[in-house]
Design an enzyme around this catalytic site. Sequence first.
Site, PDB file in Angstrom:
ATOM      1  N   GLY A 225       0.840  -1.202   0.000  1.00  0.00           N
ATOM      2  CA  GLY A 225       0.000   0.000   0.000  1.00  0.00           C
ATOM      3  C   GLY A 225       0.867   1.240   0.000  1.00  0.00           C
ATOM      4  N   SER A 226       0.348   2.291   0.608  1.00  0.00           N
ATOM      5  CA  SER A 226       1.053   3.572   0.546  1.00  0.00           C
ATOM      6  C   SER A 226       2.208   3.618   1.550  1.00  0.00           C
ATOM      7  CB  SER A 226       0.066   4.701   0.833  1.00  0.00           C
ATOM      8  OG  SER A 226      -0.481   4.516   2.123  1.00  0.00           O
ATOM      9  N   VAL A 229       1.006   4.727   5.289  1.00  0.00           N
ATOM     10  CA  VAL A 229       0.322   3.702   6.094  1.00  0.00           C
ATOM     11  C   VAL A 229       1.307   2.581   6.443  1.00  0.00           C
ATOM     12  CG1 VAL A 229      -1.537   1.991   6.122  1.00  0.00           C
ATOM     13  CG2 VAL A 229      -1.954   4.247   5.142  1.00  0.00           C
ATOM     14  N   GLY A 230       2.112   2.179   5.477  1.00  0.00           N
ATOM     15  CA  GLY A 230       3.052   1.072   5.687  1.00  0.00           C
ATOM     16  C   GLY A 230       4.062   1.392   6.779  1.00  0.00           C
ATOM     17  N   GLU A 247       5.561  -3.358   0.752  1.00  0.00           N
ATOM     18  CA  GLU A 247       5.696  -3.002  -0.667  1.00  0.00           C
ATOM     19  C   GLU A 247       4.911  -1.711  -0.860  1.00  0.00           C
ATOM     20  OE1 GLU A 247       7.680  -4.001  -2.752  1.00  0.00           O
ATOM     21  OE2 GLU A 247       8.354  -5.822  -1.769  1.00  0.00           O
ATOM     22  N   CYS A 281       1.550   0.840  -8.883  1.00  0.00           N
ATOM     23  CA  CYS A 281       2.759   1.311  -8.189  1.00  0.00           C
ATOM     24  C   CYS A 281       3.914   1.458  -9.172  1.00  0.00           C
ATOM     25  CB  CYS A 281       3.121   0.357  -7.069  1.00  0.00           C
ATOM     26  SG  CYS A 281       3.266  -1.338  -7.622  1.00  0.00           S
TER      27      CYS A 281
HETATM   28  P1  NAP Z   1      -3.313   2.279   1.502  1.00  0.00           P
HETATM   29  O1  NAP Z   1      -4.311   3.341   1.706  1.00  0.00           O
HETATM   30  O2  NAP Z   1      -1.987   2.410   2.162  1.00  0.00           O
HETATM   31  O3  NAP Z   1      -4.029   0.918   1.965  1.00  0.00           O
HETATM   32  C1  NAP Z   1      -3.406  -0.327   1.812  1.00  0.00           C
HETATM   33  C2  NAP Z   1      -4.055  -1.315   2.756  1.00  0.00           C
HETATM   34  O4  NAP Z   1      -3.760  -0.950   4.107  1.00  0.00           O
HETATM   35  C3  NAP Z   1      -5.589  -1.345   2.663  1.00  0.00           C
HETATM   36  O5  NAP Z   1      -6.043  -2.655   2.841  1.00  0.00           O
HETATM   37  C4  NAP Z   1      -5.993  -0.477   3.847  1.00  0.00           C
HETATM   38  O6  NAP Z   1      -7.298  -0.729   4.304  1.00  0.00           O
HETATM   39  C5  NAP Z   1      -4.958  -0.913   4.864  1.00  0.00           C
HETATM   40  N1  NAP Z   1      -4.780   0.000   5.997  1.00  0.00           N
HETATM   41  C6  NAP Z   1      -5.058   1.320   6.081  1.00  0.00           C
HETATM   42  N2  NAP Z   1      -4.753   1.773   7.324  1.00  0.00           N
HETATM   43  C7  NAP Z   1      -4.278   0.721   8.026  1.00  0.00           C
HETATM   44  C8  NAP Z   1      -3.824   0.540   9.363  1.00  0.00           C
HETATM   45  N3  NAP Z   1      -3.776   1.556  10.231  1.00  0.00           N
HETATM   46  N4  NAP Z   1      -3.433  -0.688   9.758  1.00  0.00           N
HETATM   47  C9  NAP Z   1      -3.474  -1.736   8.909  1.00  0.00           C
HETATM   48  N5  NAP Z   1      -3.901  -1.625   7.620  1.00  0.00           N
HETATM   49  C10 NAP Z   1      -4.290  -0.414   7.186  1.00  0.00           C
HETATM   50  O7  NAP Z   1      -3.024   2.051  -0.058  1.00  0.00           O
HETATM   51  P2  NAP Z   1      -4.077   1.892  -1.260  1.00  0.00           P
HETATM   52  O8  NAP Z   1      -4.687   3.213  -1.532  1.00  0.00           O
HETATM   53  O9  NAP Z   1      -4.972   0.727  -1.006  1.00  0.00           O
HETATM   54  O10 NAP Z   1      -3.113   1.480  -2.469  1.00  0.00           O
HETATM   55  C11 NAP Z   1      -2.388   2.400  -3.195  1.00  0.00           C
HETATM   56  C12 NAP Z   1      -0.926   2.416  -2.772  1.00  0.00           C
HETATM   57  O11 NAP Z   1      -0.412   1.104  -2.835  1.00  0.00           O
HETATM   58  C13 NAP Z   1      -0.063   3.246  -3.710  1.00  0.00           C
HETATM   59  O12 NAP Z   1       0.841   4.014  -2.957  1.00  0.00           O
HETATM   60  C14 NAP Z   1       0.665   2.194  -4.535  1.00  0.00           C
HETATM   61  O13 NAP Z   1       1.886   2.626  -5.079  1.00  0.00           O
HETATM   62  C15 NAP Z   1       0.842   1.105  -3.524  1.00  0.00           C
HETATM   63  N6  NAP Z   1       1.058  -0.196  -4.187  1.00  0.00           N
HETATM   64  C16 NAP Z   1       2.304  -0.756  -4.103  1.00  0.00           C
HETATM   65  C17 NAP Z   1       2.558  -1.964  -4.744  1.00  0.00           C
HETATM   66  C18 NAP Z   1       3.913  -2.613  -4.653  1.00  0.00           C
HETATM   67  O14 NAP Z   1       3.983  -3.818  -4.834  1.00  0.00           O
HETATM   68  N7  NAP Z   1       4.972  -1.873  -4.391  1.00  0.00           N
HETATM   69  C19 NAP Z   1       1.539  -2.599  -5.476  1.00  0.00           C
HETATM   70  C20 NAP Z   1       0.283  -1.987  -5.541  1.00  0.00           C
HETATM   71  C21 NAP Z   1       0.056  -0.784  -4.887  1.00  0.00           C
HETATM   72  P3  NAP Z   1      -8.554   0.216   3.907  1.00  0.00           P
HETATM   73  O15 NAP Z   1      -8.196   0.900   2.646  1.00  0.00           O
HETATM   74  O16 NAP Z   1      -9.660  -0.733   3.774  1.00  0.00           O
HETATM   75  O17 NAP Z   1      -8.712   1.166   5.061  1.00  0.00           O
END
Ligand code: NAP
Length: 483
Positions: A225-226, A229-230, A247, A281
């Site tokens: 994810g982002s 958050v990560g 990631e 990503c």
């Molecule tokens: P995100 O907002 O960071 O969310 C990712 C996951 O984390 C979701 O399931 C989210 O749940 C969960 N989450 C949020 N807050 C959390 C917490 N406090 N504790 C545990 N889990 C939590 O990212 P996204 O908007 O879904 O995805 C976009 C991002 O992912 C972009 O930055 C993209 O570059 C990155 N990405 C990276 C890769 C890679 O392999 N490098 C691949 C794909 C995407 P909810 O959304 O349900 O709250």
Amino acid sequence: MIQGKNFIGGRWKETPKTYQRENPARLEEVVGLYPLSGEAEATEALVAAREAFPSWKRTPLLERAHILKEAAKRLATRGDKVARDIAREAGKPLLEARTEVRRAMDILEYYAAYAYTPFGYRVASARPRTELRTQRVPLGVVALITPWNFPIAIPTWKLAPALILGNTVVLKPASLAPVGALHLVQALEEAGLPEGVVNLVIGPGTPFGRALEKAEDLRAVSFTGSVEVGLRLKARLASLATRVQLELGGKNAYVVWKDADLVLAARQIAQGAFFYAGQKCTATSRILVHREIYEAFKETLLQEVGQLKVGDPLEEDTQVGPLIDSTAWEGTARWVERGLRDGGRLLIGGEGAREKGYFFDPTILEGLDLKALLAQEEVFGPVATVHPVTSLEQALEAVNATRYGLSASIATRDLGIAKRFLEEAEVGLAHVNQPTAGVEYQAPFGGSEGSGYGPKEQGWAALEFYGDWKTLVITPPEVRDGH
Ligand code: NAP
């Protein structure tokens, strides 16, 4: 409409509260009704996974492999339905959604093949008649947190290596697009996965994260994810003996060298930057063009981008679908404004219509300093910036001068230039004459620097994260005094 439920301890379960998910391309259409899980559901799932672990780890490897292969077959029988559900819920054009479902099946089969390959090894011991060997063992309970943009491939590429090694899993997909994970878990259930081995918890991330902090015996968390958050999640788990894999995002550059095939480069950039509205990503977001061909290339690129079909993801020829939600649409519009304020000029796009869905036109700006925020930060939308460069040193400096390090490409016919680029680009994935987007599951995947943390995903590399090496030392009892 999809009626999603949690899957905990082998049972499909409802929650007192639910939420709806709309089609981002047709806002009036509700596509799914899902459980709004909180901390209690996450904890229940973690307990179920803990209880299932002793038996699953003792299940013969070939039996675990058989379940993965069977799940791949079950997915195949519903492949088109899964792709359509993903297109409707995540806004992913059908063509790419089908490829993603195919990839999920392939990944299941790939990790099943681990059961048929030699593993572990024996080394010489300094002690007489002593056998010294190694064996890979599972960790225990692992939690998998996935984003919405690859709703079935990412859950699969985490889940399959975790399961084949004998771990038990709690999977939390993004609440914006849980449908891929739902189909995957259904396929595993149909394939005969014992209860509690995989648990699915649908709902927002914050309460799920809180449950992880309090969980007993949680051995690993794999997160995609982002960055924000990560890193927060990693900090909160820092005092626990839980390994963490992250990631994260990217700000991926594509260099067009002066000898490049301009049409090929333009096509790869148009696809890499704008397919699926740039919500990858690995999407191309900075285009670095040798000054000698800058004007000619710009023209070719604008032609390619102008031909992209923006539309409903369910139409067969759509290449650019909508953004995932209103927040993403507004964020993209703000990024374009910011780029213009910082001195950028629009070459194409710049706006979108959001009456019917969250559509935003493929957008390219030029004239920005490479240090400008828009040239440094991830937009996660269909926006790229183009910049002239005069030397390979300057191009590499630009490639490396962000906090990210995920993917980078160069288009060139010069082997020397290509080799230097491959060696010096500080990224997890470096390409020559290939787009920045697109990965093959049989090779390691992941970012360096701010784009990733911990062992890589995919390929056999994924097994490093989900397993431990155990060293076995065996000496016959009759060996005394070194004889
Ligand atoms: P995100 O907002 O960071 O969310 C990712 C996951 O984390 C979701 O399931 C989210 O749940 C969960 N989450 C949020 N807050 C959390 C917490 N406090 N504790 C545990 N889990 C939590 O990212 P996204 O908007 O879904 O995805 C976009 C991002 O992912 C972009 O930055 C993209 O570059 C990155 N990405 C990276 C890769 C890679 O392999 N490098 C691949 C794909 C995407 P909810 O959304 O349900 O709250």
